[in-house]
Design a protein around this motif. Structure first.
Motif, PDB file in Angstrom:
ATOM      1  N   PRO A  14       0.795  -1.231   0.000  1.00 29.47           N
ATOM      2  CA  PRO A  14       0.000   0.000   0.000  1.00 29.47           C
ATOM      3  C   PRO A  14       0.832   1.287   0.000  1.00 29.47           C
ATOM      4  CG  PRO A  14      -0.194  -1.147   2.104  1.00 29.47           C
ATOM      5  CD  PRO A  14       0.588  -2.026   1.198  1.00 29.47           C
ATOM      6  N   GLN A  15       2.086   1.205   0.383  1.00 27.55           N
ATOM      7  CA  GLN A  15       2.918   2.406   0.426  1.00 27.55           C
ATOM      8  C   GLN A  15       4.060   2.276  -0.561  1.00 27.55           C
ATOM      9  OE1 GLN A  15       3.919   3.415   4.405  1.00 27.55           O
ATOM     10  NE2 GLN A  15       4.154   5.565   3.918  1.00 27.55           N
ATOM     11  N   GLY A  16       4.358   3.369  -1.257  1.00 27.10           N
ATOM     12  CA  GLY A  16       5.459   3.369  -2.219  1.00 27.10           C
ATOM     13  C   GLY A  16       5.552   4.717  -2.900  1.00 27.10           C
ATOM     14  N   LYS A  17       6.462   4.807  -3.849  1.00 26.84           N
ATOM     15  CA  LYS A  17       6.567   6.037  -4.638  1.00 26.84           C
ATOM     16  C   LYS A  17       5.308   6.171  -5.482  1.00 26.84           C
ATOM     17  CE  LYS A  17      11.532   6.529  -5.121  1.00 26.84           C
ATOM     18  NZ  LYS A  17      11.872   7.922  -5.287  1.00 26.84           N
ATOM     19  N   LEU A  18       4.982   7.371  -5.856  1.00 26.23           N
ATOM     20  CA  LEU A  18       3.776   7.622  -6.651  1.00 26.23           C
ATOM     21  C   LEU A  18       3.740   6.752  -7.898  1.00 26.23           C
ATOM     22  CD1 LEU A  18       1.219   9.249  -7.376  1.00 26.23           C
ATOM     23  CD2 LEU A  18       2.721  10.950  -8.419  1.00 26.23           C
ATOM     24  N   LEU A 141      -5.008   3.726   1.305  1.00 31.40           N
ATOM     25  CA  LEU A 141      -5.678   3.488   2.588  1.00 31.40           C
ATOM     26  C   LEU A 141      -6.569   2.252   2.428  1.00 31.40           C
ATOM     27  CD1 LEU A 141      -6.505   7.217   3.343  1.00 31.40           C
ATOM     28  CD2 LEU A 141      -4.478   5.914   3.993  1.00 31.40           C
ATOM     29  N   ASP A 142      -5.958   1.096   2.664  1.00 33.43           N
ATOM     30  CA  ASP A 142      -6.611  -0.170   2.352  1.00 33.43           C
ATOM     31  C   ASP A 142      -7.432  -0.763   3.491  1.00 33.43           C
ATOM     32  OD1 ASP A 142      -4.357  -0.721   3.883  1.00 33.43           O
ATOM     33  OD2 ASP A 142      -3.820  -2.526   2.768  1.00 33.43           O
ATOM     34  N   GLU A 143      -7.563  -0.033   4.585  1.00 36.75           N
ATOM     35  CA  GLU A 143      -8.298  -0.545   5.743  1.00 36.75           C
ATOM     36  C   GLU A 143      -9.803  -0.679   5.480  1.00 36.75           C
ATOM     37  OE1 GLU A 143      -6.984  -1.492   8.818  1.00 36.75           O
ATOM     38  OE2 GLU A 143      -5.036  -1.291   7.837  1.00 36.75           O
ATOM     39  N   GLU A 144     -10.385   0.289   4.776  1.00 39.00           N
ATOM     40  CA  GLU A 144     -11.829   0.270   4.531  1.00 39.00           C
ATOM     41  C   GLU A 144     -12.145   0.600   3.080  1.00 39.00           C
ATOM     42  OE1 GLU A 144     -14.617   2.018   7.253  1.00 39.00           O
ATOM     43  OE2 GLU A 144     -13.103   2.030   8.842  1.00 39.00           O
TER      44      GLU A 144
END
Length: 188
Positions: A14-18, A141-144
């Protein structure tokens, strides 16, 4: 009634460079084997002001089998040159769409936060006309996830007269259990 239900989607990084690849692990279940493949599409919303900035990051056809199916869908990140300068930093959406015979039956949307990777630059952004995309990171934001299911006609199981094409069958935050099976995760 649907031939296929989405049991879960995981955003693997979920996190990384654009501009980094975006990786999804998709699990779905088929009660019946559809005549045709399922189509999967990932769309990056470039601007909330206009769809003309939306980017289809990739499309793939997957032949479904009866029972539980899982596959990994890896797509390139968005092309920053196609995103307006004012929308490079902030919140946007990435959507995963599932279609059958060109008709969308589910859409899964995730908010994405884009900002400078460097904390000092986040606190005091440089006064530039256009942020340098190489300095930006994205967090999905993969939570919901926002999951919207649409009614469509699946081969011959539902006469067209009974289906209002495009009608929203349900809309949820996250994945509600559709056909729970032991050992399967049904949330992202």
């Amino acid at each position: 009634m649907s031939y296929c239900d989405i049991l879960g989607v995981k955003v693997l990084e979920p996190q990384g460079k654009l501009t980094d690849e975006v990786k999804f692990e998709i699990t779905f279940q088929c009660r019946e084997k559809p005549k045709d493949d399922l189509e999967w599409k990932v769309v990056w919303v470039g601007s909330a002001k206009s769809e003309k900035h939306d980017q289809v990051l990739d499309e793939v056809e997957v032949p479904p089998e009866m029972g539980v199916n899982t596959f990994e869908f890896v797509v390139d990140g968005p092309d920053p040159a196609k995103i307006p300068s004012s929308d490079l930093i902030g919140v946007t959406v990435i959507m995963l769409q599932a279609l059958y015979q060109g008709k969308e039956f589910v859409r899964i949307g995730y908010y994405v936060k884009t900002d400078y990777a460097d904390e000092k630059m986040r606190e005091e952004p440089p006064e530039v006309e256009r942020p340098d995309p190489q300095l930006l990171e994205r967090t999905i934001l993969d939570e919901e996830p926002r999951v919207t299911r649409y009614l469509i006609e699946w081969d011959d199981i539902m006469p067209t007269a009974q289906v209002a094409e495009g009608a929203v069958a349900s809309e949820t935050n996250g994945f509600a259990p559709v056909m729970p099976q032991e050992g399967l995760m049904n949330s992202a």
